[in-house]
Design an enzyme around this catalytic site. Structure first.
Site, short mmCIF file in Angstrom:
data_model
loop_
_atom_site.label_atom_id
_atom_site.label_comp_id
_atom_site.label_asym_id
_atom_site.label_seq_id
_atom_site.Cartn_x
_atom_site.Cartn_y
_atom_site.Cartn_z
N TRP A 551 17.95 25.45 -17.91
CA TRP A 551 17.18 24.45 -18.44
C TRP A 551 15.43 24.98 -18.60
O TRP A 551 14.71 24.05 -18.57
CB TRP A 551 17.16 23.18 -17.57
N GLU A 595 26.76 25.49 -19.41
CA GLU A 595 26.08 25.33 -20.78
C GLU A 595 25.68 26.93 -21.02
O GLU A 595 25.57 27.01 -22.49
CB GLU A 595 24.69 24.66 -20.19
N HIS A 684 26.96 6.26 -15.17
CA HIS A 684 26.04 6.13 -16.44
C HIS A 684 26.16 4.64 -16.92
O HIS A 684 25.22 4.58 -17.84
CB HIS A 684 26.56 6.96 -17.61
N1 GLN Z 1 21.53 16.31 -7.10
C1 GLN Z 1 21.25 15.76 -8.38
C2 GLN Z 1 21.23 14.12 -8.35
O1 GLN Z 1 21.79 13.71 -7.77
C3 GLN Z 1 22.03 16.29 -9.26
C4 GLN Z 1 21.97 15.94 -10.80
C5 GLN Z 1 22.89 16.50 -11.89
O2 GLN Z 1 23.87 16.72 -11.45
N2 GLN Z 1 22.50 16.33 -13.11
O3 GLN Z 1 20.23 13.62 -9.28
#
Ligand code: GLN
Ligand code: ZN
Length: 749
Positions: A551, A595, A684
């Site tokens: 990222w 990714e 989500h």
């Molecule tokens: N530890 C991160 C969170 O809980 C993990 C986020 C993720 O997997 N994208 O936000």
């Protein structure tokens, strides 16, 4: 002779569209919140397109694309343009824009289309659903309308469309499709619509159309390559059409190159940054009668181009093809707009960087130098400032059963322990406190007190709800990668370097420019504080080396695996310091492990080997008594189950609820040899699952996994949810776990 506009002599395949000041994000959010009207939103879109064209023209770029703007996602635009709107969304709005946003974001009643990553970028597209009865038809005129918009500004453009083969390869079969059906089966019907569209564009006086086919740089089967041949023969033979440029990017074209070469398309675009090797292959001569759109300026990073090297390559290629166009290696969608705004960056670093505007200037310069040989300017120093770290020590941990026993004795957890993935809701007050700190209105001590009180709240809440392994909630983090980048040497962060992730969401990828090391502990202070508040274990929470690198914009002079190795070393030091501070459970997240997976199958095993190695380097310094967790957030983990196993974490938590627990059907999951937490709460969605629903997901996990290995957790972090939702949902997780604990273990296990 050089190719005239709107294809050459230099061009970009696409451009950022969120707006230099994220104008699109604001306009979308205002519209969604009911603070603005549809005409307001449409006007912002038009203004952003006009500003982009005019800016590109002002930078001297002779050939401009149109159709690279989108209100949410270009794959979704294409689906709607060709009539591929699943029936359930049709009633969602009277206006096509409402239908569009219903597919993108869902409604009260409807889930959105599935979203997934666009090749190996961090951009996400919406997955079209194509079935046997999808009625393809030309359902809009946006490509023509944009040509007219540009013409009204005195500019001729080259419409860009997503190619029909890539569109179908990215789609998924509509629910209820018979087994054996693939969206590509519908190619003939889709081609009819593309044919109609091309005819309409020709009638509009359009000279060139660009069809993007990035899917051709991944492994393709014989039938898929045959589809490419069919598609471009058929479109090529249309009686009335513009000239066609098929753009491929994100890697080397490989076997699809001779296929495209054998069709009547006039131009082919190649990514000569990632697919540099193509330039020295004899197959390239198959393009001798075509225009080669030579992607020599990288659209995937923020580094200045070695102009002399690029020019030498262009000169070498020119005699081998009919004509040459100088281009970006892929659309510039994945880089920020303008370096000029980053006034706070170290000047030495800045001199090595190029964002979209600077890349456009490079393209113009290259085409100019190609046309008029001139003395070369001074070379840019692309070398890194400091030397590389030595490799770290190997794995000191005992085999899993030994570790598991040591951890059980230390942690004394109940069966089916309940935990979360790390983050708790990021409240407006927290963000405001961070902004106030940045602006100098809140001092460091005031800010830290604010974070501590949030941690205390989160710990108390988890105790009250009865979770077993607690977290501190990550209130100090703006973002799971940027936070670490801000605390590690070798990274720079930008103020305005936004890149679209999906829809209105943008990220500012850190720039990894030098050797990475950790000047001081990063998270220990917060974990120690959280642990001081409770007798239950509090998980230390770190981002893994692959994810930090995936990222970020990575330095160009070192192989990726070495860069990841350096970050792994820094994470390893943090793990050691957390242990020393008395932290007994440490989670190292690798949501981006998949990714970086290369698009070509033959390169995947080597990648997975070194990625797993880096993870183990980060975690293998921990003692047997320290429980190492990892978290991955995609359910289609099947491709990399072996790699997940290779991570050797004591507990792995994964997304599962969101995809209806499909993960549990994977044979490798049933045999997973260590702790596993398939998510039982889809974070989500704002929906709160009741205890019965959670219990069913848990029971499904217990049917395939031994009871002593199952963990109870949400799919992912809770950052985007509200406290009301989180409190209710976690309460239901605890209830379901307690209920399951009280059931007799099934005889199978
Ligand atoms: N530890 C991160 C969170 O809980 C993990 C986020 C993720 O997997 N994208 O936000
Ligand atoms: Zn996750």
């Amino acid at each position: 002779m050089t190719v005239p506009p709107p294809l050459g002599p230099s061009t970009v395949l696409g451009y950022p569209r969120i707006g230099p000041r994220r104008e699109l994000k604001r306009a979308l959010e205002a519209y969604w919140d009911g603070r603005s009207t549809r005409p307001d939103l449409l006007a912002t879109g038009q203004a952003l397109r006009a500003a982009s064209w005019q800016r590109l023209a002002a930078l001297g770029l002779p050939a401009l694309p149109s159709g690279t703007f989108s209100f949410y996602d270009h794959v979704l635009d294409t689906a709607q343009l060709v009539g591929a709107v699943p029936d359930r969304y049709r009633a969602a709005g009277a206006d096509p824009l409402d239908t569009y946003f219903a597919m993108a974001r869902g409604t009260d009643r409807l889930a959105p289309l599935r979203m997934t990553k666009w090749f190996d970028t961090n951009y996400h597209y919406l997955v079209p659903e194509i079935g046997e009865s999808t009625q393809f038809r030309l359902a809009g005129d946006q490509p023509v309308a944009e040509v007219r918009e540009a013409r009204a500004l005195g500019l001729a453009t080259r419409p860009v469309l997503l190619g029909p083969v890539t569109f179908l390869l990215l789609a998924q079969p509509a629910p209820g499709s018979p087994s054996g059906f693939t969206p590509l089966d519908r190619l003939p019907d889709l081609l009819a619509v593309y044919g109609q569209l091309l005819a309409a564009l020709a009638a509009e006086g359009v000279d060139w159309v660009q069809l993007d086919e990035p899917a051709l740089v991944a492994d393709r089967t014989g039938p898929e390559l045959a589809a490419v041949r069919t598609a471009y023969r058929e479109l090529g033979e249309l009686p009335q059409r513009p000239r066609l440029c098929v753009a491929t990017y994100f890697g080397e074209l490989g076997p699809a190159l001779p296929v495209l070469a054998g069709t009547p398309v006039e131009a082919v675009g190649l990514d000569l940054v990632r697919g540099r090797a193509a330039a020295s292959r004899p197959e390239l001569d198959r393009l001798r009668d075509k225009v080669l759109v030579a992607g020599v300026v990288s659209g995937r990073d923020v580094w200045r181009t070695d102009l002399d090297g690029a020019l030498a390559l262009l000169r070498e290629l020119r005699p081998r093809v009919r004509e040459l166009v100088v281009a970006g290696s892929c659309p510039l969608l994945h880089v920020p707009y303008d370096l000029a705004r980053e006034t706070e960056l170290d000047p030495a670093l800045r001199s090595r960087l190029a964002f979209a505007e600077q890349k456009v200037a490079e393209l113009v310069t290259l085409a100019d130098r190609l046309a008029h040989p001139a003395p070369a300017p001074a070379p840019v120093d692309m070398s890194a400032p400091t030397p590389v770290h030595p490799p770290a020590a190997g794995n000191g941990r005992s085999p899993y059963p030994v570790r598991a026993a040591a951890q059980a004795a230390r942690l004394r957890l109940p069966p089916l322990p309940v935990t979360t993935i790390g983050s708790f809701p990021q409240t407006g007050e927290l963000r405001a406190a961070r902004a106030a700190l940045q602006a100098g209105q809140l001092d460091q001590a005031g800010y830290e007190a604010r974070v501590e009180s949030e941690i205390e709240l989160v710990v108390r809440l988890q105790e009250r709800l009865g979770l077993d392994v607690l977290v501190h909630g990550e209130p100090e983090r703006n973002d799971m990668v940027q936070y670490f980048a801000e605390h590690l040497a070798g990274f720079a962060t930008t103020r305005h370097g936004w890149v679209q992730s999906y829809g209105s969401r943008c990220t500012r990828p850190p720039i990894l420019h030098g050797d990475v090391h950790r000047p001081a502990p990063i998270t220990v202070r917060w974990s120690r504080y959280a642990q001081s508040l409770t007798r239950k274990p509090v998980k230390g929470m770190l981002t893994g080396p692959v994810t930090i690198v995936a990222w970020s914009f990575v330095r160009p002079d070192l192989p990726l695996r070495e860069v990841v190795g350096q970050v792994a070393e820094a994470v390893r030091e943090e793990v050691a310091d957390l242990e020393a501070a008395g932290i007994s459970v440490i989670q190292v997240d690798e949501p981006a492990l998949r990714e970086l997976l290369p698009l070509r199958g033959d390169q995947q095993p080597a990648y997975l080997a070194w990625a797993v190695d880096a993870y183990r380097r980060a975690t293998s310094g921990a003692s047997d008594r320290t429980q190492i967790h990892t978290h991955l957030c995609y359910s289609d983990a099947d491709q990399i189950v072996a790699a997940i196993d290779g991570l050797d974490a004591d507990v792995t938590t994964v997304e599962s609820a969101r995809s209806g627990a499909r993960l549990l059907a994977e044979p490798a999951v049933a045999g997973f040899p260590r702790g596993l937490g398939p998510g039982v709460y889809d974070i989500h969605s704002p929906r709160v699952p009741d205890a019965a629903e959670v219990g069913e997901l848990l029971a499904a996990a217990l049917r395939v996994l031994p009871r002593d290995r199952v963990w109870v957790n949400p799919d992912c972090g809770l950052k985007t949810r509200s406290y009301a939702q989180v409190e209710a949902a976690l309460g239901n997780l605890v209830t379901a776990a307690r209920h399951a604990r009280a059931q007799p273990a099934s005889p199978a296990h």
